[in-house]
Enzyme design. Structure first.
Site, short mmCIF file in Angstrom:
data_model
loop_
_atom_site.label_atom_id
_atom_site.label_comp_id
_atom_site.label_asym_id
_atom_site.label_seq_id
_atom_site.Cartn_x
_atom_site.Cartn_y
_atom_site.Cartn_z
N ASN A 93 -5.54 6.24 -0.96
CA ASN A 93 -5.52 4.77 -1.04
C ASN A 93 -6.34 4.31 -2.25
OD1 ASN A 93 -4.04 3.36 1.23
ND2 ASN A 93 -5.17 4.92 2.34
N ASP B 65 -12.47 -2.84 12.85
CA ASP B 65 -11.02 -3.13 12.76
C ASP B 65 -10.65 -4.47 13.39
OD1 ASP B 65 -10.42 0.34 13.59
OD2 ASP B 65 -10.81 -0.60 11.64
N ASN C 177 -10.43 -3.78 4.57
CA ASN C 177 -10.24 -2.43 5.11
C ASN C 177 -8.76 -2.20 5.34
OD1 ASN C 177 -10.99 0.11 6.38
ND2 ASN C 177 -10.47 -0.87 8.32
N GLU D 252 0.62 2.04 3.56
CA GLU D 252 -0.76 1.75 3.13
C GLU D 252 -0.84 1.64 1.61
OE1 GLU D 252 -3.72 4.36 4.93
OE2 GLU D 252 -2.22 4.90 6.41
N LEU E 4 -15.18 6.19 6.90
CA LEU E 4 -15.25 6.48 8.34
C LEU E 4 -16.52 5.99 9.01
CD1 LEU E 4 -13.58 10.01 8.43
CD2 LEU E 4 -12.61 7.77 8.97
N LYS E 5 -17.43 5.36 8.24
CA LYS E 5 -18.65 4.89 8.89
C LYS E 5 -18.48 3.43 9.32
CE LYS E 5 -22.67 5.86 7.71
NZ LYS E 5 -24.00 5.97 7.24
N ILE F 87 -19.59 -0.32 9.47
CA ILE F 87 -20.35 -1.17 8.55
C ILE F 87 -21.35 -1.99 9.35
CG2 ILE F 87 -20.11 -3.06 6.90
CD1 ILE F 87 -18.85 -0.59 5.81
N GLY G 181 -8.82 10.07 -0.55
CA GLY G 181 -8.75 8.97 -1.49
C GLY G 181 -7.38 8.63 -2.04
N HIS H 273 -6.20 -0.10 7.77
CA HIS H 273 -6.18 0.68 9.01
C HIS H 273 -4.73 1.12 9.25
CE1 HIS H 273 -7.42 2.10 12.93
NE2 HIS H 273 -6.35 1.51 13.43
C1 GRF Z 1 -5.68 6.69 5.78
O1 GRF Z 1 -4.79 6.98 6.82
C2 GRF Z 1 -6.26 5.35 6.01
O2 GRF Z 1 -5.42 4.46 6.71
C3 GRF Z 1 -7.40 5.63 6.90
O3 GRF Z 1 -7.94 6.84 6.43
C4 GRF Z 1 -6.91 7.59 5.83
C5 GRF Z 1 -7.47 7.96 4.49
O4 GRF Z 1 -6.59 8.12 3.57
N1 GRF Z 1 -8.34 4.55 6.82
P1 GRF Z 1 -7.02 8.37 2.06
O5 GRF Z 1 -8.41 8.99 2.05
O6 GRF Z 1 -6.98 7.05 1.39
O7 GRF Z 1 -5.99 9.34 1.55
#
Ligand code: GRF
Length: 197
Positions: A14, A141, A98, A170, A81-82, A84, A12, A100
């Site tokens: 992000n 994606d 999202n 990100e 990771l699922k 949608i 988490g 990526h």
């Molecule tokens: C990040 O690299 C993001 O791009 C990808 O999953 C990873 C998760 O990062 N979707 P976090 O859980 O936000 O640290």
């Protein structure tokens, strides 16, 4: 002030960047709920540390119910990771974004997540990589791209060092896109996204 729901599966960082943006006032929105597909994901702790509802849920009907109950205006997938389902996509078409960790349409789609993305970039010999924020549609994606930024791939990079450099990008472009969305500065026509900064 828009209501934001964040879907996660892991650490988490992000999510944290978005929470920080809302708390600094940069983002005119409030994270109302964090939903994790994985029990014990550290992102749930992050939510609790900020008095945000933190729920572990994998059933999509229940996820839709939670998002509606909380009157969510924007769904952010942050390390979710699922895949949608079309049902959830339809409920939040052009209101779900999202992040990526590559320059879509390269190194994305089924099987491209986490360090696998960065390893593929290095194995291919690409000279630049980066991150992409896009609207979510039925294909993984593949929704309209909102924002991208790049990093150089260094000769001595491995997946970990590249991942770290991309993660910094990100943490910049995701909150920026959430901010712009909350300010109504993002419009979509077909595949083309216009951002009025
Ligand atoms: C990040 O690299 C993001 O791009 C990808 O999953 C990873 C998760 O990062 N979707 P976090 O859980 O936000 O640290």
């Amino acid at each position: 002030m828009l209501n934001i729901g964040v879907l996660i599966s892991g650490g988490g960082t992000n999510l944290q960047a978005v929470i920080d943006g809302t708390e600094s006032g940069e983002i005119k929105g409030q994270v109302k709920v964090v939903i994790s597909s994985k029990q014990g994901a550290y992102g749930l702790e992050r939510a609790k540390n900020h008095n945000i509802k933190a729920i572990c849920e994998t059933d999509e009907d229940k996820i839709i119910e939670i998002l509606k109950e909380n009157k969510i205006d924007l769904v952010v997938l942050a390390g979710y990771l699922k895949i949608i389902s079309p049902k959830l996509v339809n409920e939040f078409r052009n209101k779900m974004i999202n992040i990526h960790p590559s320059l879509i349409p390269s190194f994305c789609g089924a099987g491209f997540y986490g360090e696998k993305v960065h390893q593929a970039v290095i194995d291919y010999g690409a000279k630049v990589s980066g991150a992409t924020v896009h609207f979510v549609n039925e294909e993984a994606d593949a929704g309209p791209i909102i924002m991208q930024d790049t990093v150089k791939v260094m000769d001595d990079d491995d997946a970990k060092t590249l991942a770290k450099r991309v993660l910094e990008v990100e943490h910049t472009i995701l909150p920026k896109c959430v901010k712009l969305f909350c300010e109504g500065k993002i419009s979509v026509e077909g595949r083309k996204v216009k951002v009025s900064e």
